[in-house]
Design an enzyme around this catalytic site. Structure first.
Site, PDB file in Angstrom:
ATOM      1  N   GLU A  20      10.912 -36.851  52.779  1.00 31.38           N
ATOM      2  CA  GLU A  20       9.888 -37.901  52.692  1.00 31.38           C
ATOM      3  C   GLU A  20      10.078 -38.938  53.793  1.00 31.38           C
ATOM      4  O   GLU A  20      11.059 -38.935  54.529  1.00 31.38           O
ATOM      5  CB  GLU A  20       9.966 -38.610  51.331  1.00 31.38           C
ATOM      6  CG  GLU A  20       8.973 -38.110  50.289  1.00 31.38           C
ATOM      7  CD  GLU A  20       7.547 -38.570  50.547  1.00 31.38           C
ATOM      8  OE1 GLU A  20       7.297 -39.207  51.608  1.00 31.38           O
ATOM      9  OE2 GLU A  20       6.676 -38.288  49.709  1.00 31.38           O
ATOM     10  N   ARG A 100      11.986 -45.167  39.430  1.00 29.78           N
ATOM     11  CA  ARG A 100      12.647 -45.228  40.731  1.00 29.78           C
ATOM     12  C   ARG A 100      11.690 -45.712  41.806  1.00 29.78           C
ATOM     13  O   ARG A 100      10.460 -45.694  41.627  1.00 29.78           O
ATOM     14  CB  ARG A 100      13.181 -43.848  41.136  1.00 29.78           C
ATOM     15  CG  ARG A 100      12.111 -42.798  41.421  1.00 29.78           C
ATOM     16  CD  ARG A 100      12.728 -41.574  42.097  1.00 29.78           C
ATOM     17  NE  ARG A 100      11.792 -40.469  42.295  1.00 29.78           N
ATOM     18  CZ  ARG A 100      10.956 -40.358  43.322  1.00 29.78           C
ATOM     19  NH1 ARG A 100      10.887 -41.329  44.234  1.00 29.78           N
ATOM     20  NH2 ARG A 100      10.162 -39.295  43.432  1.00 29.78           N
ATOM     21  N   ASN A 102       9.684 -45.373  45.301  1.00 29.01           N
ATOM     22  CA  ASN A 102       9.050 -44.275  46.009  1.00 29.01           C
ATOM     23  C   ASN A 102       8.643 -44.761  47.400  1.00 29.01           C
ATOM     24  O   ASN A 102       9.393 -45.494  48.046  1.00 29.01           O
ATOM     25  CB  ASN A 102       7.858 -43.729  45.207  1.00 29.01           C
ATOM     26  CG  ASN A 102       7.529 -42.290  45.550  1.00 29.01           C
ATOM     27  OD1 ASN A 102       8.423 -41.452  45.670  1.00 29.01           O
ATOM     28  ND2 ASN A 102       6.251 -41.982  45.716  1.00 29.01           N
ATOM     29  N   GLU A 121       6.575 -39.266  35.608  1.00 32.24           N
ATOM     30  CA  GLU A 121       5.238 -39.482  36.152  1.00 32.24           C
ATOM     31  C   GLU A 121       4.250 -39.931  35.083  1.00 32.24           C
ATOM     32  O   GLU A 121       3.050 -39.609  35.130  1.00 32.24           O
ATOM     33  CB  GLU A 121       4.734 -38.241  36.897  1.00 32.24           C
ATOM     34  CG  GLU A 121       5.626 -37.876  38.074  1.00 32.24           C
ATOM     35  CD  GLU A 121       5.084 -36.725  38.904  1.00 32.24           C
ATOM     36  OE1 GLU A 121       3.880 -36.414  38.797  1.00 32.24           O
ATOM     37  OE2 GLU A 121       5.877 -36.133  39.670  1.00 32.24           O
ATOM     38  N   ASN A 148       2.197 -44.103  46.465  1.00 36.57           N
ATOM     39  CA  ASN A 148       2.506 -43.346  47.667  1.00 36.57           C
ATOM     40  C   ASN A 148       1.973 -44.040  48.916  1.00 36.57           C
ATOM     41  O   ASN A 148       2.153 -45.229  49.088  1.00 36.57           O
ATOM     42  CB  ASN A 148       2.023 -41.898  47.528  1.00 36.57           C
ATOM     43  CG  ASN A 148       3.183 -40.942  47.315  1.00 36.57           C
ATOM     44  OD1 ASN A 148       4.193 -41.016  48.006  1.00 36.57           O
ATOM     45  ND2 ASN A 148       3.053 -40.047  46.347  1.00 36.57           N
ATOM     46  N   ASP A 197      -0.483 -37.745  49.557  1.00 38.63           N
ATOM     47  CA  ASP A 197       0.890 -38.242  49.451  1.00 38.63           C
ATOM     48  C   ASP A 197       1.055 -39.360  50.485  1.00 38.63           C
ATOM     49  O   ASP A 197       0.270 -40.296  50.512  1.00 38.63           O
ATOM     50  CB  ASP A 197       1.865 -37.081  49.647  1.00 38.63           C
ATOM     51  CG  ASP A 197       3.245 -37.332  49.044  1.00 38.63           C
ATOM     52  OD1 ASP A 197       3.733 -38.474  49.131  1.00 38.63           O
ATOM     53  OD2 ASP A 197       3.847 -36.387  48.505  1.00 38.63           O
TER      54      ASP A 197
END
Length: 286
Positions: A20, A100, A102, A121, A148, A197
């Site tokens: 990522e 967490r 992201n 999620e 995201n 994303d």
């Protein structure tokens, strides 16, 4: 619309579980990227091929350079700083069980806009929060599922954002004090084409988005028209960013998590040379 096929190269052949967050650091001439679920921050120098690896004590959702040197990290339990002497300290620690950090992005004013999500999620379990260099936190969105891609137009008047399960890339107006208002859809990813994303914005004001379970990176114009598609053999494409000395190479991260038979390149860092013209990204002012 122009389809560009598979005109990519492998920058780093890797098996990241959840690759990522590609970010070009102009101060060092290196690309930062990470493997969230293996708690690893990677760097890659395209001029020399040199790579480095830093392990973090917990899952890391984003890494960005700081204006004075060092790094800012969006971690499981909050926002951490790595100082130029390589020491770690918390800027803002707020652990929430089951949640967490992201994706994150640095705004034109140097603030960090950091997203969170629940591991399961759960709908509405995440947030988007703005952090300033002194650790002040301001919640921007509090009903997010998987926070995201976030990015700003070249003139700073628009902000783009993706809450992945919505299938939308949204656009906001940016006020004079850097806040956002007027949320509305820019583009909707059609059923079967994947989920938006990570994203980045180029010098023409177009929005590039990686498609999770879509095997592609798409570019949308400021009016929301799809005008370019880069197809990739890896289904779980996670994020994209322009890098290289002229910001013309598009770096793309990928993932292999949840795939029973991953493609050999799943988890690798890919690059599309000469894909377009990027915009220099600000460092975190903290």
């Amino acid at each position: 619309m122009t389809a560009t096929g598979t005109a990519f190269e492998v920058a780093v052949h890797a098996e990241a579980t959840l690759g990522e967050g590609p970010t070009w650091d102009p101060a060092t001439g290196r690309l930062l990227w990470l493997d969230i679920l293996n708690s690893r921050v990677h760097t890659y120098d395209p001029a020399t091929g040199r790579r480095t690896l830093r392990r973090t004590d917990q899952h890391v959702g984003a890494v960005k350079p700081r204006a004075g040197g060092g790094l800012v990290l969006n971690l499981r339990d909050g926002i951490g700083l790595v100082d130029p002497d390589d020491t770690f300290r918390w800027l803002h620690r707020e652990p929430v069980p089951g949640r967490r950090g992201n994706d994150a992005a640095v705004a034109p004013d140097g603030s960090l806009w950091a997203g969170t999500m629940r591991y399961d999620e759960a709908r509405g379990g995440g947030t988007l929060t703005r952090f300033t260099g002194d650790g002040t936190a301001e919640t921007v969105l509090d009903d997010v599922t998987v926070s995201n891609g976030t990015g700003w137009s070249p003139d700073g008047t628009l902000m783009y954002y993706a809450d992945t399960p919505t299938r939308r890339i949204d656009v906001f107006d940016v006020t004079a004090d850097g806040r956002v208002t007027g949320r509305r859809p820019l583009a909707v990813i059609e059923e079967g084409a994947g989920f938006p994303d990570g994203l980045c914005v180029d010098a023409d004001g177009c929005v590039w988005t990686a498609l999770w379970d879509g095997g592609a990176v798409r570019r949308y114009t400021p009016s929301g028209d799809l005008d370019r598609v880069i197809t990739l053999p890896v289904p779980r494409v996670t994020a994209c960013a322009f890098g290289g000395p002229d910001l013309t190479d598009l770096y793309v991260t990928t993932a292999r998590v949840g795939l029973p038979a991953p493609h050999p390149l799943a988890g690798s860092l890919l690059v599309v040379p000469g894909a377009g013209r990027g915009v220099a990204q600000p460092a975190f002012a903290g």
